[in-house]
Design an enzyme around this catalytic site. Structure first.
Site, PDB file in Angstrom:
ATOM      1  N   HIS A 382       0.618  -1.212  -0.349  1.00 14.64           N
ATOM      2  CA  HIS A 382       0.040   0.118   0.073  1.00 14.64           C
ATOM      3  C   HIS A 382       0.392   1.633   0.129  1.00 14.64           C
ATOM      4  O   HIS A 382      -0.049   2.445   0.219  1.00 14.64           O
ATOM      5  CB  HIS A 382      -0.627   0.369   0.958  1.00 14.64           C
ATOM      6  N   LYS A 573      -8.859  14.010   4.449  1.00 11.36           N
ATOM      7  CA  LYS A 573      -7.229  13.000   3.904  1.00 11.36           C
ATOM      8  C   LYS A 573      -6.710  13.157   5.053  1.00 11.36           C
ATOM      9  O   LYS A 573      -6.803  14.378   5.955  1.00 11.36           O
ATOM     10  CB  LYS A 573      -6.861  12.932   2.712  1.00 11.36           C
ATOM     11  N   ARG A 574      -5.253  12.298   5.451  1.00  8.66           N
ATOM     12  CA  ARG A 574      -4.673  12.388   6.819  1.00  8.66           C
ATOM     13  C   ARG A 574      -4.318  13.447   6.094  1.00  8.66           C
ATOM     14  O   ARG A 574      -4.032  14.135   5.296  1.00  8.66           O
ATOM     15  CB  ARG A 574      -4.025  11.050   6.530  1.00  8.66           C
ATOM     16  N   LYS A 579       1.179  15.002   0.265  1.00  4.66           N
ATOM     17  CA  LYS A 579      -0.753  14.947   0.277  1.00  4.66           C
ATOM     18  C   LYS A 579      -0.879  16.779  -0.400  1.00  4.66           C
ATOM     19  O   LYS A 579      -1.618  16.664  -1.063  1.00  4.66           O
ATOM     20  CB  LYS A 579      -1.295  14.507   1.463  1.00  4.66           C
ATOM     21  N   THR A 681      -8.826   6.674  -1.753  1.00  6.58           N
ATOM     22  CA  THR A 681      -9.646   6.115  -1.858  1.00  6.58           C
ATOM     23  C   THR A 681     -11.020   7.119  -2.094  1.00  6.58           C
ATOM     24  O   THR A 681     -11.924   7.075  -2.432  1.00  6.58           O
ATOM     25  CB  THR A 681      -9.758   5.080  -1.203  1.00  6.58           C
ATOM     26  N   LYS A 685     -14.208   8.700  -3.801  1.00  7.39           N
ATOM     27  CA  LYS A 685     -15.914   8.925  -2.506  1.00  7.39           C
ATOM     28  C   LYS A 685     -16.352  10.126  -3.657  1.00  7.39           C
ATOM     29  O   LYS A 685     -18.447   9.911  -3.997  1.00  7.39           O
ATOM     30  CB  LYS A 685     -15.874   8.503  -1.549  1.00  7.39           C
TER      31      LYS A 685
HETATM   32  C1  26V Z   1       2.871   6.307   4.516  1.00 13.36           C
HETATM   33  C2  26V Z   1       3.960   6.552   4.915  1.00 13.36           C
HETATM   34  C3  26V Z   1       4.502   7.910   5.377  1.00 13.36           C
HETATM   35  C4  26V Z   1       5.651   8.401   5.794  1.00 13.36           C
HETATM   36  C5  26V Z   1       5.924   8.389   7.088  1.00 13.36           C
HETATM   37  C6  26V Z   1       5.981   6.454   7.809  1.00 13.36           C
HETATM   38  C7  26V Z   1       4.302   6.270   6.828  1.00 13.36           C
HETATM   39  C8  26V Z   1       4.089   4.900   7.414  1.00 13.36           C
HETATM   40  C9  26V Z   1       2.974   4.455   6.671  1.00 13.36           C
HETATM   41  C10 26V Z   1       2.400   5.209   5.407  1.00 13.36           C
HETATM   42  C11 26V Z   1       0.916   4.078   4.708  1.00 13.36           C
HETATM   43  C12 26V Z   1       1.100   3.178   4.864  1.00 13.36           C
HETATM   44  C13 26V Z   1      -0.168   2.553   4.001  1.00 13.36           C
HETATM   45  C14 26V Z   1      -0.634   3.248   3.480  1.00 13.36           C
HETATM   46  O1  26V Z   1      -1.981   3.422   4.494  1.00 13.36           O
HETATM   47  N1  26V Z   1      -1.278   2.935   2.437  1.00 13.36           N
HETATM   48  C15 26V Z   1      -2.453   3.661   1.743  1.00 13.36           C
HETATM   49  O2  26V Z   1      -3.059   3.022   1.601  1.00 13.36           O
HETATM   50  C16 26V Z   1      -4.300   3.385   1.104  1.00 13.36           C
HETATM   51  C17 26V Z   1      -5.361   1.632   0.155  1.00 13.36           C
HETATM   52  O3  26V Z   1      -4.388   0.918  -0.569  1.00 13.36           O
HETATM   53  C18 26V Z   1      -4.056   3.938  -0.489  1.00 13.36           C
HETATM   54  O4  26V Z   1      -5.287   4.909  -1.249  1.00 13.36           O
HETATM   55  C19 26V Z   1      -3.955   4.996   0.214  1.00 13.36           C
HETATM   56  O5  26V Z   1      -2.457   5.678  -1.215  1.00 13.36           O
HETATM   57  C20 26V Z   1      -1.918   4.344   1.238  1.00 13.36           C
HETATM   58  O6  26V Z   1      -2.029   5.230   1.722  1.00 13.36           O
END
Ligand code: 26V
Length: 854
Positions: A382, A573-574, A579, A681, A685
């Site tokens: 992801h 969004k977060r 972003k 996502t 929506k």
């Molecule tokens: C992002 C980051 C950014 C830098 C700091 C550490 C860190 C750790 C985790 C993440 C995201 C982890 C995985 C995640 O949540 N991915 C999201 O998954 C969604 C469903 O597939 C997708 O729509 C999003 O684009 C994606 O960011």
């Protein structure tokens, strides 16, 4: 009592009277159910019971009406397995499930909202008020957890056997409060009032070990085997939540594990006289599932996170093995009965745990165990962000899971032998593929473990999958190209259209019939109405009403009034640098400067709406929230400006709030730096609810643009390959400010503290970061973003054209339903077909729908 006519068997007749008071879907019986629960489950008199008690009694009454579907679904699956019918169950392993409120969803899926509204009104209460009282289970961070919830919804609706396995966090994602423009976190005590949707199953419990050491011994055949002697044990107890499908009898299970201390272990310490040590153990054990960690906070609670991951994975695998045993099947059948999906690397330790269970506990050979393991698991990635890729230090890992580390060494040895055969002498490749990162203070790379132990590896949008194959998993792709595939994300049309946007649902259903709810490709039929003035008018009226609803909410909660005729431009969004909420702010500040320079400037009035949480230790993201509030305060209080621009930050974004916000958007902001957002996502929506998108060619935006047509989508900015080139060639953000007067003016104003009551310090780290590094190239995309917005502003003047484009966005976004995604997963990865659930006669009330929805 139409069912009475059908039934003559007296035994069934008897059962019927027992269950029918709790299964009937009539308004009368539901009212009866609410009263019974008020009195007998909650001990309240209907006269004095507060609304909260009514909510709970109603929830119980509705849960009753799911119960026989739920029991029958499970029984049916088990029966099918016993009869050697090829029932295969999807096990969706996810550390997060952001299921959102359950009551209204259940009503929609059962199709009984009108009856319940009547029952509740008869009791002098308002259904919407009761629905609003539900505490939201926020057991996820954002997109990843919500995706898991949408997938469970689709699995049930498509009548596929499925279990969602995860963690029952006592505190979900923190509640966000805003103080002086800054985010403040509060614990989310979602279980405070009790949770009527879950059923505790104390008898469904497994023991999970931690720490200790491993030792070898000879089994009774004289072979040397290994066993793990943990030094701590924790008990995992199942809490089940029903997952009803839409208008089908299928009701699947979300099984979340809660940690408890093991009695026997306490006892041991007690025997040695160390009572306090025993109590301490108990506290530590019960800490395990206390709190959800932000996934975007790299350094948070490392050890506890790994413990949580191992804990839920071990319980889930033991549960699956138990289900296999009770249906009398051989262990070799495991991969034919279960397809286990790893939702990111959080559950990747499952690869080693299943190996341990098979080798150490079921005494299988390495090769047999490995075959079962690889056939069972598949892995979804992801994120591409390097800092987000999970890696555990070996010291920590060894300390917590010594036996698993041995197994992983062995997996790595087998794996690298295979690689060496394919690429003799290619040490560089070996180092890149190895499960262990030897350069980075020796870390275990969880994505590599997931890849090696899975038969399928997928990304979540076309661009993302392509980038996986050419960047972070390049060597794996070269080794096993056939394992890679794309599964573009999808969202539940029940949750994000039917529930969130009832007026649009009604208009669409009246126009093209109700089948689109489970067959969203049928939304295409709306294309024929895109130019129909009458339909356009009605479409516009629905959007307007949704904007009135959101404006009302904002007025009430935040005290800012918005005019629903304005353009609603929304980014929810977060909060994250990649972003680029701050790019959005630069546009708002550009308009501000232009208006200040020329107060008679012709501009469509625009409301900018933000919402989202920042990880508690992510300073830059928290500064972005402060930045939004600083700009909002200045603009909203300036009479020269606030007649044309307003800025709102809605605190504590969650599923409940998202359902009010998505339907009210005219414009959806999807402006991540190309190559950083895996899919997104929210973008889907918005599009399904008829918002137009301003977006970069990133993640699923690309596919949305392809589907709705480039002429109905506003793309801007550098593409992923250009971003890579810019980085290679040396990106210099400051030059953009030097060469753009408007940017220079904005930064000057910010530097003088114009938006921060003269404070020149608070935003400085953020501003300096943009000026000197700008890791997500906000400045490189600024000019194009502004001119894209200018095109949007001029289009907004033509409301007919805008409305046609809005209709086309909905009409052509049907493929972003999670049903489409789940069909692809089921057909291509899991090989799981539908198992329609028939209710026995004593449970048959009335069919949930007349027509076939599958
Ligand atoms: C992002 C980051 C950014 C830098 C700091 C550490 C860190 C750790 C985790 C993440 C995201 C982890 C995985 C995640 O949540 N991915 C999201 O998954 C969604 C469903 O597939 C997708 O729509 C999003 O684009 C994606 O960011």
């Amino acid at each position: 009592m139409h069912s009475k006519n059908r039934i003559s068997d007296p035994r069934i007749e008897e059962l019927l009277t027992v269950v029918q008071s709790r299964t009937s879907l009539s308004a009368h019986s539901i009212k009866q159910g609410i009263l019974e629960h008020l009195i007998y489950s909650l001990g309240r008199s209907p006269h004095e019971a507060p609304k909260q008690a009514y909510y709970k009694a109603l929830a119980f009454a509705i849960r009753d009406r799911l119960q026989h579907r739920w029991i029958n679904t499970v029984q049916n699956y088990l029966k099918g397995v016993r009869l050697k019918k090829d029932v295969k169950v999807v096990c969706y392993f996810s550390a997060e499930f952001m299921i959102g409120p359950q009551l209204e969803n259940s009503l929609i899926n059962l199709g009984i909202e009108p009856e319940v509204r009547k029952a509740v009104a008869d009791l002098g209460k308002d259904l919407d008020e009761l629905i609003a009282l539900e505490a939201e289970p926020g057991l996820g961070n954002g997109g990843l957890g919500r995706l898991a919830a949408c997938y469970l919804d689709s699995l049930a609706t498509l009548e596929r056997p499925a279990i969602g396995y995860g963690i029952r966090y006592e505190f979900g994602i923190f509640d966000q409060h805003i103080r002086d423009g800054w985010q403040v976190e509060m614990t989310d005590k979602w279980l405070r009032g009790g949770n009527p949707w879950e059923i505790a199953k104390p008898e469904v419990a497994y023991y999970v070990g931690f720490g200790g050491h491993s030792e070898s011994y000879r089994d009774n055949r004289g072979d040397i085997r290994m066993r793990w002697i943990p030094d701590r044990m924790v008990k995992g107890v199942a809490f089940d939540t029903p997952v009803p499908g839409y208008r089908v009898n299928t009701c699947n299970t979300l099984r979340l594990w809660s940690a408890e201390a093991c009695e026997s272990f306490d006892f041991q310490a007690f025997n040695t006289g160390d009572y306090y040590q025993a109590v301490e153990e108990k506290v530590i054990s019960e800490t395990l599932t206390k709190v959800l960690y932000p996934n975007d906070e790299p350094e948070a609670g490392k050890k506890l996170r790994l413990s949580q991951q191992y804990f839920f994975v071990s319980c889930s695998l033991q549960d699956m093995l138990h289900l296999l045993d009770i249906t009398g099947q051989a262990i070799t059948e495991f991969p034919d009965r279960f397809a286990a999906q790893l939702n990111d690397t959080h559950p990747a330790i499952a690869v080693a745990e299943l190996m341990r269970l098979l080798i150490d506990e079921r005494l299988l050979s390495w090769d047999d165990a490995w075959q079962i393991t690889c056939r069972t698991f598949s892995y979804t990635n992801h994120t591409l962000m390097p800092e987000a890729l999970e890696a555990w230090s070996l010291a920590l890992f060894q300390d917590l899971l010594p036996r698993h580390l041995e197994i992983i060494y062995e997996i790595n040895r087998h794996f690298l032998d295979e690689v060496r055969q394919r690429y003799p002498g290619d040490d560089e490749r070996i180092a890149k593929l190895s499960l262990f990162d030897e350069t980075n203070l020796r870390h275990l790379r969880m994505a590599h473990l997931a890849c090696v132990g899975s038969h399928s590896i997928n990304g979540v949008a076309e661009l993302h999958t392509e980038l996986l194959q050419t960047s972070i998993l390049k060597e794996f792709y070269e080794l096993w190209p056939v394992r890679f595939n794309n599964k573009t994300n999808g969202v539940s049309p029940r949750r994000f259209m039917v529930l969130a946007n009832p007026d649009l649902t009604e208009l669409i259903t009246e126009t093209i019939g109700p089948q689109w709810i489970t067959r969203t490709d049928q939304l295409q039929k709306l294309e024929a109405y895109a130019e129909d003035p009458n339909f356009r008018q009605r479409w516009l009226a629905v959007k307007h009403d949704n904007k009135v609803r959101l404006a009302g909410y904002i007025q009430k909660q935040i005290g800012i009034s918005l005019d629903p005729s304005w353009l609603f431009d929304i980014q929810i969004k977060r909060i994250h640098e990649y972003k680029r909420q701050h790019l959005n702010l630069l546009y708002i500040l550009t308009l501000y400067c232009r208006l200040k320079r020329n107060p008679t400037l012709k501009l469509p009035p625009q409301a900018f709406i933000f919402a989202g949480k920042a990880a508690p230790n992510y300073a830059m993201a928290k500064s972005i929230i402060k930045f939004i509030h600083a700009v909002a305060e200045t603009i909203n209080h300036d009479p020269e400006i606030n007649c044309l621009l307003r800025v709102v930050f809605i605190p504590n974004f969650n599923v409940q709030k998202s359902q009010i916000i998505y339907p009210a958007a005219d414009l959806s902001e999807q402006i991540s730096l190309a190559g950083t957002e895996a899919s997104g996502t929210g973008n889907m929506k918005f599009a399904l609810n008829g918002a137009l998108t301003i977006g970069t060619l990133d993640g699923a935006n690309i596919e949305i643009r392809e589907r709705v047509g480039a002429e109905n989508f506003f793309d801007f900015g550098h593409q992923a390959f250009e971003v890579q080139r810019l980085k290679r060639e040396g990106y210099s953000p400051s030059s953009y400010i030097e060469n753009d007067q408007q940017l220079a003016e904005i930064f000057h104003l910010l530097d003088t503290g114009h938006f921060t009551h003269g404070d020149r310090e608070i935003l400085l780290p953020l501003l300096d970061n943009i000026r000197s590094i700008d890791p997500y190239m906000v400045l490189a995309d600024y000019a194009d973003y502004i001119s894209c917005h200018e095109r949007i502003c001029s289009l907004w003047q033509d409301q007919d054209k805008w409305t046609s484009m809005s209709i086309l966005n909905t009409a052509r976004s049907g493929c972003f339903s999670s049903d489409r995604a789940i069909r692809e997963y089921c057909d291509q990865i899991w090989k799981v077909g539908p198992v329609p659930i028939k209710l026995p006669p004593e449970n048959a009330d009335r069919p949930l729908v007349e027509h076939d929805q599958r």
